[in-house]
Design a protein around this motif. Structure first.
Motif, PDB file in Angstrom:
ATOM      1  N   VAL A  68       6.792 -18.776 -10.562  1.00 17.46           N
ATOM      2  CA  VAL A  68       8.113 -18.660  -9.940  1.00 17.46           C
ATOM      3  C   VAL A  68       9.037 -17.897 -10.882  1.00 17.46           C
ATOM      4  CG1 VAL A  68      10.069 -19.920  -9.006  1.00 17.46           C
ATOM      5  CG2 VAL A  68       7.757 -20.817  -8.707  1.00 17.46           C
ATOM      6  N   PRO A  69       9.652 -16.807 -10.423  1.00 13.14           N
ATOM      7  CA  PRO A  69      10.550 -16.006 -11.291  1.00 13.14           C
ATOM      8  C   PRO A  69      11.876 -16.718 -11.521  1.00 13.14           C
ATOM      9  CG  PRO A  69      10.531 -15.104  -9.078  1.00 13.14           C
ATOM     10  CD  PRO A  69       9.531 -16.231  -9.073  1.00 13.14           C
ATOM     11  N   GLU A  70      11.914 -17.565 -12.582  1.00 13.81           N
ATOM     12  CA  GLU A  70      13.123 -18.344 -12.806  1.00 13.81           C
ATOM     13  C   GLU A  70      14.314 -17.490 -13.210  1.00 13.81           C
ATOM     14  OE1 GLU A  70      10.785 -18.144 -16.578  1.00 13.81           O
ATOM     15  OE2 GLU A  70      10.356 -18.712 -14.518  1.00 13.81           O
ATOM     16  N   GLY A  71      14.067 -16.271 -13.679  1.00 14.96           N
ATOM     17  CA  GLY A  71      15.174 -15.395 -14.054  1.00 14.96           C
ATOM     18  C   GLY A  71      15.743 -14.604 -12.890  1.00 14.96           C
ATOM     19  N   LEU A  88      11.963  -7.850  -6.253  1.00 18.53           N
ATOM     20  CA  LEU A  88      11.344  -9.006  -5.612  1.00 18.53           C
ATOM     21  C   LEU A  88       9.866  -8.748  -5.333  1.00 18.53           C
ATOM     22  CD1 LEU A  88      14.072 -10.129  -3.028  1.00 18.53           C
ATOM     23  CD2 LEU A  88      13.257 -11.403  -5.017  1.00 18.53           C
ATOM     24  N   ARG A  89       9.571  -7.556  -4.816  1.00 24.12           N
ATOM     25  CA  ARG A  89       8.174  -7.191  -4.539  1.00 24.12           C
ATOM     26  C   ARG A  89       7.341  -7.255  -5.817  1.00 24.12           C
ATOM     27  NH1 ARG A  89       9.073  -2.288  -2.938  1.00 24.12           N
ATOM     28  NH2 ARG A  89       9.547  -2.909  -0.808  1.00 24.12           N
ATOM     29  N   TYR A  90       7.916  -6.723  -6.897  1.00 31.73           N
ATOM     30  CA  TYR A  90       7.189  -6.696  -8.167  1.00 31.73           C
ATOM     31  C   TYR A  90       6.994  -8.103  -8.734  1.00 31.73           C
ATOM     32  CZ  TYR A  90       6.453  -6.203 -13.171  1.00 31.73           C
ATOM     33  OH  TYR A  90       5.968  -6.331 -14.440  1.00 31.73           O
ATOM     34  N   LEU A  91       8.082  -8.870  -8.797  1.00 34.30           N
ATOM     35  CA  LEU A  91       7.996 -10.203  -9.400  1.00 34.30           C
ATOM     36  C   LEU A  91       7.052 -11.114  -8.632  1.00 34.30           C
ATOM     37  CD1 LEU A  91      11.731 -10.945 -10.312  1.00 34.30           C
ATOM     38  CD2 LEU A  91       9.862 -10.502 -11.891  1.00 34.30           C
ATOM     39  N   LEU A  92       7.207 -11.156  -7.302  1.00 32.86           N
ATOM     40  CA  LEU A  92       6.408 -12.081  -6.521  1.00 32.86           C
ATOM     41  C   LEU A  92       4.940 -11.657  -6.475  1.00 32.86           C
ATOM     42  CD1 LEU A  92       8.895 -12.851  -3.604  1.00 32.86           C
ATOM     43  CD2 LEU A  92       8.561 -14.052  -5.759  1.00 32.86           C
ATOM     44  N   MET A 133       1.985 -13.949  -8.017  1.00 31.58           N
ATOM     45  CA  MET A 133       0.839 -14.339  -7.186  1.00 31.58           C
ATOM     46  C   MET A 133      -0.475 -13.953  -7.859  1.00 31.58           C
ATOM     47  SD  MET A 133       2.067 -13.412  -3.325  1.00 31.58           S
ATOM     48  CE  MET A 133       3.535 -14.150  -2.617  1.00 31.58           C
ATOM     49  N   GLY A 134      -0.463 -12.832  -8.589  1.00 33.07           N
ATOM     50  CA  GLY A 134      -1.670 -12.447  -9.318  1.00 33.07           C
ATOM     51  C   GLY A 134      -2.089 -13.502 -10.322  1.00 33.07           C
ATOM     52  N   MET A 148       6.240  -7.361   3.956  1.00 31.40           N
ATOM     53  CA  MET A 148       6.363  -7.420   2.508  1.00 31.40           C
ATOM     54  C   MET A 148       5.542  -8.570   1.935  1.00 31.40           C
ATOM     55  SD  MET A 148       9.904  -7.243   0.373  1.00 31.40           S
ATOM     56  CE  MET A 148       9.989  -7.540  -1.393  1.00 31.40           C
ATOM     57  N   TRP A 149       5.555  -9.718   2.610  1.00 32.46           N
ATOM     58  CA  TRP A 149       4.726 -10.838   2.155  1.00 32.46           C
ATOM     59  C   TRP A 149       3.245 -10.462   2.193  1.00 32.46           C
ATOM     60  CZ3 TRP A 149       6.271 -14.529  -0.703  1.00 32.46           C
ATOM     61  CH2 TRP A 149       7.525 -15.133  -0.556  1.00 32.46           C
ATOM     62  N   THR A 150       2.845  -9.767   3.250  1.00 28.85           N
ATOM     63  CA  THR A 150       1.436  -9.356   3.356  1.00 28.85           C
ATOM     64  C   THR A 150       1.048  -8.444   2.199  1.00 28.85           C
ATOM     65  OG1 THR A 150       1.565  -9.490   5.773  1.00 28.85           O
ATOM     66  CG2 THR A 150      -0.244  -8.203   4.836  1.00 28.85           C
ATOM     67  N   GLY A 151       1.905  -7.480   1.894  1.00 27.73           N
ATOM     68  CA  GLY A 151       1.622  -6.584   0.781  1.00 27.73           C
ATOM     69  C   GLY A 151       1.561  -7.315  -0.546  1.00 27.73           C
ATOM     70  N   MET A 152       2.462  -8.274  -0.749  1.00 29.33           N
ATOM     71  CA  MET A 152       2.462  -9.003  -2.018  1.00 29.33           C
ATOM     72  C   MET A 152       1.222  -9.875  -2.153  1.00 29.33           C
ATOM     73  SD  MET A 152       6.522  -9.933  -2.566  1.00 29.33           S
ATOM     74  CE  MET A 152       6.597 -10.999  -1.141  1.00 29.33           C
ATOM     75  N   LEU A 153       0.804 -10.501  -1.072  1.00 28.44           N
ATOM     76  CA  LEU A 153      -0.428 -11.294  -1.129  1.00 28.44           C
ATOM     77  C   LEU A 153      -1.637 -10.407  -1.436  1.00 28.44           C
ATOM     78  CD1 LEU A 153       0.171 -13.704   1.895  1.00 28.44           C
ATOM     79  CD2 LEU A 153      -0.052 -14.364  -0.508  1.00 28.44           C
ATOM     80  N   PHE A 154      -1.665  -9.207  -0.837  1.00 31.23           N
ATOM     81  CA  PHE A 154      -2.768  -8.276  -1.104  1.00 31.23           C
ATOM     82  C   PHE A 154      -2.815  -7.883  -2.574  1.00 31.23           C
ATOM     83  CE2 PHE A 154      -4.101  -3.859  -1.644  1.00 31.23           C
ATOM     84  CZ  PHE A 154      -5.406  -3.911  -1.142  1.00 31.23           C
ATOM     85  N   VAL A 155      -1.647  -7.533  -3.131  1.00 29.10           N
ATOM     86  CA  VAL A 155      -1.600  -7.125  -4.534  1.00 29.10           C
ATOM     87  C   VAL A 155      -1.964  -8.301  -5.442  1.00 29.10           C
ATOM     88  CG1 VAL A 155      -0.075  -6.337  -6.382  1.00 29.10           C
ATOM     89  CG2 VAL A 155       0.050  -5.278  -4.138  1.00 29.10           C
ATOM     90  N   GLY A 156      -1.420  -9.492  -5.151  1.00 27.04           N
ATOM     91  CA  GLY A 156      -1.723 -10.653  -5.982  1.00 27.04           C
ATOM     92  C   GLY A 156      -3.196 -10.991  -5.974  1.00 27.04           C
ATOM     93  N   LEU A 157      -3.812 -10.954  -4.782  1.00 23.07           N
ATOM     94  CA  LEU A 157      -5.241 -11.236  -4.693  1.00 23.07           C
ATOM     95  C   LEU A 157      -6.058 -10.186  -5.436  1.00 23.07           C
ATOM     96  CD1 LEU A 157      -7.523 -12.943  -3.515  1.00 23.07           C
ATOM     97  CD2 LEU A 157      -7.409 -11.542  -1.444  1.00 23.07           C
ATOM     98  N   THR A 158      -5.653  -8.918  -5.318  1.00 23.15           N
ATOM     99  CA  THR A 158      -6.362  -7.845  -6.018  1.00 23.15           C
ATOM    100  C   THR A 158      -6.261  -8.031  -7.528  1.00 23.15           C
ATOM    101  OG1 THR A 158      -5.831  -6.341  -4.195  1.00 23.15           O
ATOM    102  CG2 THR A 158      -6.586  -5.355  -6.248  1.00 23.15           C
ATOM    103  N   MET A 159      -5.070  -8.380  -8.010  1.00 21.86           N
ATOM    104  CA  MET A 159      -4.913  -8.630  -9.441  1.00 21.86           C
ATOM    105  C   MET A 159      -5.822  -9.754  -9.914  1.00 21.86           C
ATOM    106  SD  MET A 159      -0.827  -8.362 -10.246  1.00 21.86           S
ATOM    107  CE  MET A 159       0.077  -6.816 -10.151  1.00 21.86           C
TER     108      MET A 159
END
Length: 969
Positions: free
Chosen positions: A313-316, A725-729, A733-734, A810-821
């Motif tokens: 969670v991005p506390e900052g 937000l896209r980057y942090l989340l 998730m990664g 945007m959520w779909t893209g973030m989940l894709f990137v996090g899973l890939t990471m």
């Protein structure tokens, strides 16, 4: 209602216990004597400075500054920071259980993370507060006073008791004051008494105990002058005012959260609950997979789960958001748009309608004489504005000597004599003092050789001023010839013509017969049809020594000289700004008090409407019920002859239709519409103090193009928020996927076999997760928050305020990137671990360090892809030097944690060789490539999306930016 009973000021500083009557029931001479105030010359500068030092600034008491220790505690009260502190406690327990040998490295590192996050939060909050304070200083109220016998405009905070306050329509009253004199003065006191009707003021002393709302000989801080003029002596300032008394009784109120604040809070809550749930699942799965049975193993599992929740969670986020908004608002201020509330920027970027005044905003507010029509013909004057450059032309070329030239010279000269304005060049710029329409005659006279010089030979002896009832003004001047003076009159052509009996033709005066009268009226109608404001000029000779009083009696039997056509030229940059607004899906409307023909002509020139567009006048609006008004506002974009209540109805109708409305205004009566609008925009130059207080944004240059530039900047800021937000989340998730899948697939990738029998198998250590959070979250996210425009923000319609910033795509893209990471990190570890899917022979420490490094590099490189949801990472790759600096810093820190011995001990890393580094870099690049392929698919599915075939800010966009940048000083 009425405010609390209060002395109001003159008693301040009196003997202890002495209470004097309220100033409203005391005679003016008594108050002036007590305050040692001069009703003519005011206070001296030295005396005013002394009183200001004694009594303090004229400001309501601000909240005391929050002590540093409380601000630090506020940082530590964050639920996510509490999780970090729990992690410190768990790590200390683990250290004690293991025998308390050496330094509790995990606890020290986590505590250091807590301290660093707290420091970053304090610094970022301070930057945001400083930015808001700097903007607030640009919008401080001012008051006009008499100091040392001279009129001075000073900040209202510098008013002192005894100051002689000058009041005029549109002023915000800066302090409580006793009236010394007033003419038709009316003050709106709703902010103090709750009464909506303006109160007529009179300096006559009251008697008895009078309620606050009935103290007609007083004016109070925070109220607004809506009519007339007045003089008053300041009797109370700051907390001694009636407004200060109310402020003492009120508790601080919380402002309603903006949509952006609610969105961020929603994301934080949703993500926090989700991640805590995932952390619990990870702990349970880890305990089951590893068959945890001892206390040290249980502590390790707990530490892993808490660290994962904290890192995910991005506390900052709130602090970063404040800094990004503050920086964006400062950019707007440099473009002459002062936004008073940080979160109003989001609404500004969502504006779908801009309802603008005409005069001064769409036009230059520099009235210019363009046509002169006399008995012998018509001439055209070139040049715009108050600089007296231009030529006088006829249809055949430059004006030559003859009857027409003589008549034009007399028209312009007469209009210059019946005139109260002045035009002067100051520091290379021509400025006007007085009515702009009158100034237009002075400028035009300088364009015709010999006219201004001839005017200078006349001496003014008296005048009959213009009134709305008479619609004309006259000046008594000499010499007009041996033994005679002249009365020169200008005014509405039809009114003036009724008082004329003759007409000037060359040097001769001939009777004004029916044919000549009809010809003049035809000329007036023709000029009006061309959207010119028309004025007529006439004169008559009067005996030398005519008394200046009672000149109205001589305003008959006049000789008609001619008619002028005056226009307020559009600002040259506005047409381009209107075009850009239309391209951005923002509708532009004109709401003006001018004639409909003038409004339509200007709107057509600027591209707001087409040539045959209709205009609706105020009386027509009165006949429309709410439903018909909504239908009208959907189709009509020009409204003329409107009153303030009409503007308010138009705004209400647009909002009822779902629009986000930005409205401009400058007068006191515009304040209700500005407060009702989603974005109220006050004029910084022509606007009244009341209007500025009601608005959310102030135009320092009164220029419509600045509004469009602000809309663009608002959209860029919202895009930057989406970027970080896209980057942090995605990055967080990664980390979640890495730990979760690493525990579930521990056997498949060789983690189980590489660990000792009694060890808990985890893909990343708790301290490593926290390190990732520290290195990759703050600096790159801040750099994304000030990223230049990547997508063409003005090439798409406004974002509805109901649309979530973090939407489904945007959520779909973030989940894709996090899973890939997560997958590439685990594959990197598997490549170096023995017994997994891929052959390897390194130790668990080396493999874990390689995976740890791959994940850090993947997040740092992904930041370039996160700059757009659809455009390629290469677009504007080198436009953001802060981003490159943040990435370079992150890579350097990661290299240090891998190769510096004491950091290896703290974070459980092992040195990597060239092959390990190469694989880690390749894994990071694989994440970026996968994301770029996903975006390519999006672009192919919908060619209209930004990023398709270079649809971003290309050549046309750069031209638009250059057009708007022309406003910069």
């Amino acid at each position: 209602m009425t405010g609390p009973a209060r002395d109001g000021g003159p008693s301040a500083g009196s003997a202890a216990g002495a209470v004097r009557p309220d100033p409203s029931v005391r005679a003016v001479p008594e108050i002036l004597h007590e305050l040692d105030a001069d009703p003519a010359g005011g206070l001296s500068d030295a005396e005013a400075a002394r009183r200001l030092a004694r009594d303090g600034p004229n400001e309501l008491r601000a909240r005391p500054p929050v002590p540093l220790w409380r601000r630090i505690l506020a940082q530590l009260r964050d639920p996510l920071v509490s999780l970090l502190l729990v992690a410190v406690a768990i790590s200390l327990v683990a250290w004690l259980v293991e025998g308390a040998a050496g330094i509790p490295a995990d606890a020290v590192v986590i505590a250091a993370v807590v301290v660093v996050n707290a420091v970053l939060g304090l610094v970022q909050e301070s930057r945001a507060e400083n930015a808001v304070a700097a903007l607030a200083s640009m919008t401080r109220a001012t008051s006009t006073v008499v100091r040392g016998g001279r009129h001075r405009t000073i900040p209202s905070a510098e008013l002192v008791r005894g100051d002689l306050l000058l009041l005029a329509e549109g002023d915000a009253v800066g302090a409580d004051a006793r009236l010394v004199g007033a003419t038709a003065l009316r003050v709106l006191e709703a902010s103090l008494t709750g009464e909506s009707a303006a109160v007529a003021k009179d300096p006559v002393t009251l008697e008895g105990d009078v309620p606050l709302g009935d103290r007609t000989d007083m004016v109070y801080k925070g109220t607004a002058v809506v009519q007339g003029v007045g003089r008053a002596v300041v009797t109370a300032t700051g907390m001694d005012t009636q407004m200060g008394a109310i402020a003492e009784l009120l508790d601080a109120t919380q402002e309603e959260a903006t949509p952006l604040q609610r969105e961020i809070a929603f994301v934080g809550r949703w993500l926090g609950l989700t991640v805590i749930g995932i952390a619990v699942v990870v702990m349970v799965v880890t305990a089951l997979v590893n068959q945890v049975s001892t206390l040290p193993e249980l502590v390790t599992v707990l530490l892993l789960g808490v660290s994962l929740a904290v890192a995910a969670v991005p506390e900052g986020l709130p602090a970063i958001l404040s800094v990004v908004l503050a920086v964006g608002v400062q950019h707007l201020a440099r473009r002459h748009a002062v936004v008073k509330k940080l979160h109003s920027v989001e609404t500004l970027g969502s504006a779908s309608v801009i309802a603008s005044d005409k005069t001064g905003t769409l036009t230059r507010n520099e009235m210019t004489v363009e046509r002169v029509v006399t008995a012998s013909g018509e001439v055209r004057l070139t040049g715009v504005g108050y600089r007296p450059d231009g030529d006088v032309l006829t249809s055949g070329g430059p004006l030559s000597d003859g009857d027409l030239a003589q008549e034009v010279r007399m028209v312009l000269g007469g209009g210059s004599l019946a005139n109260d304005a002045r035009v002067a060049e100051e520091d290379g710029r021509w400025t006007v003092h007085g009515d702009p329409t009158e100034a237009a005659f002075l400028v035009a006279a300088r364009k015709l050789a010999g006219t201004a010089e001839r005017v200078a030979t006349f001496e003014r002896r008296g005048e009959a001023p213009f009134t709305s009832e008479r619609k004309m003004m006259s000046a008594l001047v000499d010499p007009a010839g041996p033994g005679t003076w002249a009365l020169v009159t200008k005014g509405a052509p039809d009114v003036l013509l009724d008082r004329c009996t003759a007409v000037q033709v060359g040097n001769d005066v001939v009777p004004l017969d029916a044919a000549r009268r009809a010809a003049v009226l035809d000329d007036v109608e023709r000029l009006s049809g061309q959207a010119y404001r028309t004025l007529g000029v006439a004169y008559r000779r009067v005996p030398e020594g005519t008394a200046p009083d009672g000149l109205e009696a001589h305003e008959s039997g006049l000789v008609h000289l001619g008619v002028v056509g005056i226009t307020d030229p559009p600002r040259p940059e506005v047409a381009g700004a209107v075009e850009q607004a239309h391209r951005a899906g923002v509708r532009v409307m004109m709401i003006t008090g001018d004639h409909p023909a003038t409004a339509v002509r200007v709107a057509g020139e600027l591209g707001i409407v087409g040539p045959d567009a209709p205009a609706v006048a105020g009386p027509e609006l009165d006949r429309l019920d709410p439903d018909r008004l909504r239908e009208t506002t959907r189709d009509v974009s020009v409204y003329a002859r409107v009153a303030p209540q009409h503007k308010l109805r138009i705004v209400d109708a647009l909002q009822a239709d779902g629009h986000v409305v930005a409205v401009t205004g400058d007068g006191v009566n515009d304040a209700p519409a500005l407060k009702t609008a989603d974005i109220g925009i006050a004029m910084g130059i022509m606007g009244t103090e009341v209007t500025k207080e009601s608005a959310r944004m102030i135009l320092a240059d009164d220029n419509f193009a600045t509004i469009v530039a602000a809309v663009r900047q608002g959209r860029v800021i919202v895009e930057d928020i989406k970027k970080f937000l896209r980057y942090l989340l995605s990055s967080n998730m990664g980390e979640v996927f890495t730990v979760f899948l690493g525990v579930v697939l521990a056997g498949a990738i060789g983690l189980t076999g590489a660990a000792a029998q009694d060890a808990v198998v985890v893909p990343l250590l708790a301290t490593q997760i926290l390190w990732i959070n520290l290195v990759t979250d703050t600096a790159p996210a801040l750099a994304l928050g000030v990223d230049p425009e990547v997508d063409d923000v003005m090439g798409r319609p406004p974002r509805p305020v109901s649309e979530r910033i973090v939407g489904r795509r945007m959520w779909t893209g973030m989940l894709f990137v996090g899973l890939t990471m997560g997958l590439v990190t685990l594959l990197t570890m598997d490549m170096f671990l023995p017994g997994g899917l891929l052959p390897g022979h390194d130790s668990l420490a080396v493999a874990r360090t390689a995976g740890f490094t791959a994940l850090v590099l993947a997040q740092l490189l992904y930041v370039f892809s996160a700059r757009s949801e659809t455009a390629g990472a290469w677009r504007g790759l080198f436009a953001n030097r802060w981003l490159w600096g943040a990435v370079g810093l992150g890579v350097g820190l990661q290299a240090a944690v891998v190769h510096v011995p004491f950091l290896q001990t703290a974070f459980g890393t092992a040195p990597l060789g060239p092959v390990h580094w190469a694989v880690a870099v390749a894994a990071a690049l694989a994440v970026v490539c996968a994301e770029e392929l996903r975006k390519l698919v999006l672009r192919r599915r919908d060619p209209r999306r930004p990023g398709r075939h270079g649809a971003g800010p290309g050549r046309r966009n750069r031209q638009e930016r250059r057009l708007l940048s022309d406003q910069r000083p």
